[in-house]
Motif scaffolding. Structure first.
Motif, PDB file in Angstrom:
ATOM      1  N   ALA A  67       0.835  -1.204   0.000  1.00 52.47           N
ATOM      2  CA  ALA A  67       0.000   0.000   0.000  1.00 52.47           C
ATOM      3  C   ALA A  67       0.876   1.262   0.000  1.00 52.47           C
ATOM      4  N   LEU A  68       1.955   1.201   0.785  1.00 50.81           N
ATOM      5  CA  LEU A  68       2.851   2.350   0.877  1.00 50.81           C
ATOM      6  C   LEU A  68       3.579   2.586  -0.458  1.00 50.81           C
ATOM      7  N   VAL A  69       4.052   1.504  -1.065  1.00 52.09           N
ATOM      8  CA  VAL A  69       4.737   1.633  -2.356  1.00 52.09           C
ATOM      9  C   VAL A  69       3.761   2.183  -3.396  1.00 52.09           C
ATOM     10  N   ASP A  70       2.571   1.645  -3.378  1.00 53.10           N
ATOM     11  CA  ASP A  70       1.551   2.065  -4.335  1.00 53.10           C
ATOM     12  C   ASP A  70       1.239   3.562  -4.197  1.00 53.10           C
ATOM     13  N   ARG A  71       1.119   4.013  -2.959  1.00 52.65           N
ATOM     14  CA  ARG A  71       0.805   5.421  -2.713  1.00 52.65           C
ATOM     15  C   ARG A  71       1.912   6.321  -3.274  1.00 52.65           C
ATOM     16  N   TRP A  72       3.164   5.936  -3.038  1.00 51.04           N
ATOM     17  CA  TRP A  72       4.272   6.776  -3.512  1.00 51.04           C
ATOM     18  C   TRP A  72       4.464   6.680  -5.013  1.00 51.04           C
ATOM     19  N   LYS A  74       2.122   6.361  -7.158  1.00 55.22           N
ATOM     20  CA  LYS A  74       1.088   7.239  -7.739  1.00 55.22           C
ATOM     21  C   LYS A  74       1.466   8.701  -7.583  1.00 55.22           C
ATOM     22  N   ARG A  75       1.877   9.062  -6.378  1.00 53.88           N
ATOM     23  CA  ARG A  75       2.260  10.458  -6.123  1.00 53.88           C
ATOM     24  C   ARG A  75       3.366  10.927  -7.050  1.00 53.88           C
ATOM     25  N   LEU A  76       4.366  10.064  -7.248  1.00 56.42           N
ATOM     26  CA  LEU A  76       5.555  10.475  -7.998  1.00 56.42           C
ATOM     27  C   LEU A  76       5.428  10.168  -9.484  1.00 56.42           C
ATOM     28  N   GLY A  77       4.371   9.477  -9.860  1.00 53.05           N
ATOM     29  CA  GLY A  77       4.183   9.143 -11.264  1.00 53.05           C
ATOM     30  C   GLY A  77       5.217   8.147 -11.770  1.00 53.05           C
ATOM     31  N   VAL A  78       5.530   7.172 -10.922  1.00 54.43           N
ATOM     32  CA  VAL A  78       6.565   6.182 -11.224  1.00 54.43           C
ATOM     33  C   VAL A  78       5.908   4.808 -11.259  1.00 54.43           C
ATOM     34  N   SER A  79       6.370   3.935 -12.159  1.00 60.44           N
ATOM     35  CA  SER A  79       5.751   2.601 -12.154  1.00 60.44           C
ATOM     36  C   SER A  79       6.670   1.567 -11.507  1.00 60.44           C
ATOM     37  N   VAL A  80       6.080   0.821 -10.594  1.00 61.99           N
ATOM     38  CA  VAL A  80       6.798  -0.257  -9.905  1.00 61.99           C
ATOM     39  C   VAL A  80       6.180  -1.561 -10.371  1.00 61.99           C
ATOM     40  N   PHE A  95      16.478   0.184  -6.801  1.00 65.02           N
ATOM     41  CA  PHE A  95      15.347   0.243  -7.721  1.00 65.02           C
ATOM     42  C   PHE A  95      15.906   0.090  -9.119  1.00 65.02           C
ATOM     43  N   SER A  96      15.535  -0.994  -9.796  1.00 58.24           N
ATOM     44  CA  SER A  96      16.116  -1.257 -11.109  1.00 58.24           C
ATOM     45  C   SER A  96      15.389  -0.460 -12.186  1.00 58.24           C
ATOM     46  N   SER A  97      16.069  -0.308 -13.322  1.00 58.86           N
ATOM     47  CA  SER A  97      15.453   0.444 -14.415  1.00 58.86           C
ATOM     48  C   SER A  97      14.223  -0.300 -14.948  1.00 58.86           C
ATOM     49  N   LYS A  98      14.131  -1.588 -14.659  1.00 63.47           N
ATOM     50  CA  LYS A  98      12.949  -2.337 -15.111  1.00 63.47           C
ATOM     51  C   LYS A  98      11.780  -2.236 -14.143  1.00 63.47           C
ATOM     52  N   GLY A  99      11.981  -1.489 -13.045  1.00 65.76           N
ATOM     53  CA  GLY A  99      10.867  -1.283 -12.123  1.00 65.76           C
ATOM     54  C   GLY A  99      10.780  -2.263 -10.978  1.00 65.76           C
ATOM     55  N   THR A 100      11.877  -2.970 -10.703  1.00 65.38           N
ATOM     56  CA  THR A 100      11.879  -3.852  -9.529  1.00 65.38           C
ATOM     57  C   THR A 100      12.448  -3.090  -8.341  1.00 65.38           C
ATOM     58  N   LEU A 114      10.534   5.663   8.361  1.00 61.65           N
ATOM     59  CA  LEU A 114      11.838   5.388   7.737  1.00 61.65           C
ATOM     60  C   LEU A 114      11.658   4.526   6.484  1.00 61.65           C
ATOM     61  N   VAL A 115      10.753   3.565   6.572  1.00 60.12           N
ATOM     62  CA  VAL A 115      10.452   2.737   5.396  1.00 60.12           C
ATOM     63  C   VAL A 115       9.911   3.649   4.289  1.00 60.12           C
ATOM     64  N   GLU A 116       9.046   4.552   4.689  1.00 62.29           N
ATOM     65  CA  GLU A 116       8.451   5.480   3.727  1.00 62.29           C
ATOM     66  C   GLU A 116       9.523   6.351   3.058  1.00 62.29           C
ATOM     67  N   TYR A 117      10.477   6.815   3.843  1.00 60.11           N
ATOM     68  CA  TYR A 117      11.544   7.634   3.266  1.00 60.11           C
ATOM     69  C   TYR A 117      12.311   6.847   2.206  1.00 60.11           C
ATOM     70  N   VAL A 118      12.671   5.615   2.520  1.00 66.98           N
ATOM     71  CA  VAL A 118      13.454   4.806   1.575  1.00 66.98           C
ATOM     72  C   VAL A 118      12.653   4.570   0.294  1.00 66.98           C
ATOM     73  N   ILE A 119      11.386   4.291   0.424  1.00 66.86           N
ATOM     74  CA  ILE A 119      10.551   4.064  -0.763  1.00 66.86           C
ATOM     75  C   ILE A 119      10.501   5.324  -1.624  1.00 66.86           C
ATOM     76  N   CYS A 120      10.228   6.446  -0.997  1.00 71.94           N
ATOM     77  CA  CYS A 120      10.155   7.708  -1.736  1.00 71.94           C
ATOM     78  C   CYS A 120      11.492   7.999  -2.424  1.00 71.94           C
TER      79      CYS A 120
END
Ligand SMILES: [Zn+2]
Length: 166
Positions: A67-72, A74-80, A95-100, A114-120
């Motif tokens: 949920a946290l990854v998904d939220r960020w 969307k906010r940043l316009g990045v696909s994971v 974070f790989s260029s292929k989105g992993t 802290l988890v949120e910071y790393v994800i962002c």
């Protein structure tokens, strides 16, 4: 977990140390020896300013993480495309260029901010590959206290210990 000090020489006049989820990055003016006493003292002073490590809070469950990854994303316009959690010896995440997005298992034991910071941070790398001005401006816009989070994160691995020799 331990961490390395990554040394980069740049056209700059001052020493700088950036503490990132990928490790400690030391920015030096051209020609300055990373192993010199002055540089080692600079690193030690930076590490001495880190806060005390925090007790474990987690573990964060898979659902909350997604949920946290998904939220960020969307906010940043990045696909994971994929989230992977595994033992990482020298980094919190990549974070790989292929989105992993790969996260260290130990990270999920830390408090959620802290988890949120790393994800962002990691997701922003899809738009800004380095830690330059643009990257930092975006972090400041999204997480105004990101620098404090970064220091807390690094305190988990560095504590008051001496860094590895660069
Ligand atoms: Zn980074």
């Amino acid at each position: 977990m331990s961490t390395d000090v990554i040394v980069r020489h740049e056209d700059r006049r001052t020493l700088a140390m950036r503490i990132t989820p990928e490790g400690v990055v030391l920015l030096l003016p051209q020609g300055v020896d990373a192993n010199s006493e002055a540089v080692q003292a600079f690193i030690a002073a930076g590490l001495a300013r880190l806060p005390e490590p925090e007790p474990p809070a987690g573990p964060m469950g898979r659902g909350a993480l997604e949920a946290l990854v998904d939220r960020w994303a969307k906010r940043l316009g990045v696909s994971v495309r994929r989230i992977r959690v595994q033992q990482m010896r020298r980094k919190w995440a990549s974070f790989s260029s292929k989105g992993t997005l790969t996260l260290a298992q130990d990270l999920l034991l830390l408090s959620q901010d802290l988890v949120e910071y790393v994800i962002c941070h990691e997701l922003l790398h899809q738009r800004f590959p380095d830690h330059g001005k643009g990257f930092r401006a975006m972090l400041s816009a999204w997480l105004p206290d990101w620098e404090a989070r970064e220091r807390r994160l690094m305190a988990q691995v560095m504590g008051k210990r001496k860094p590895h020799s660069v």
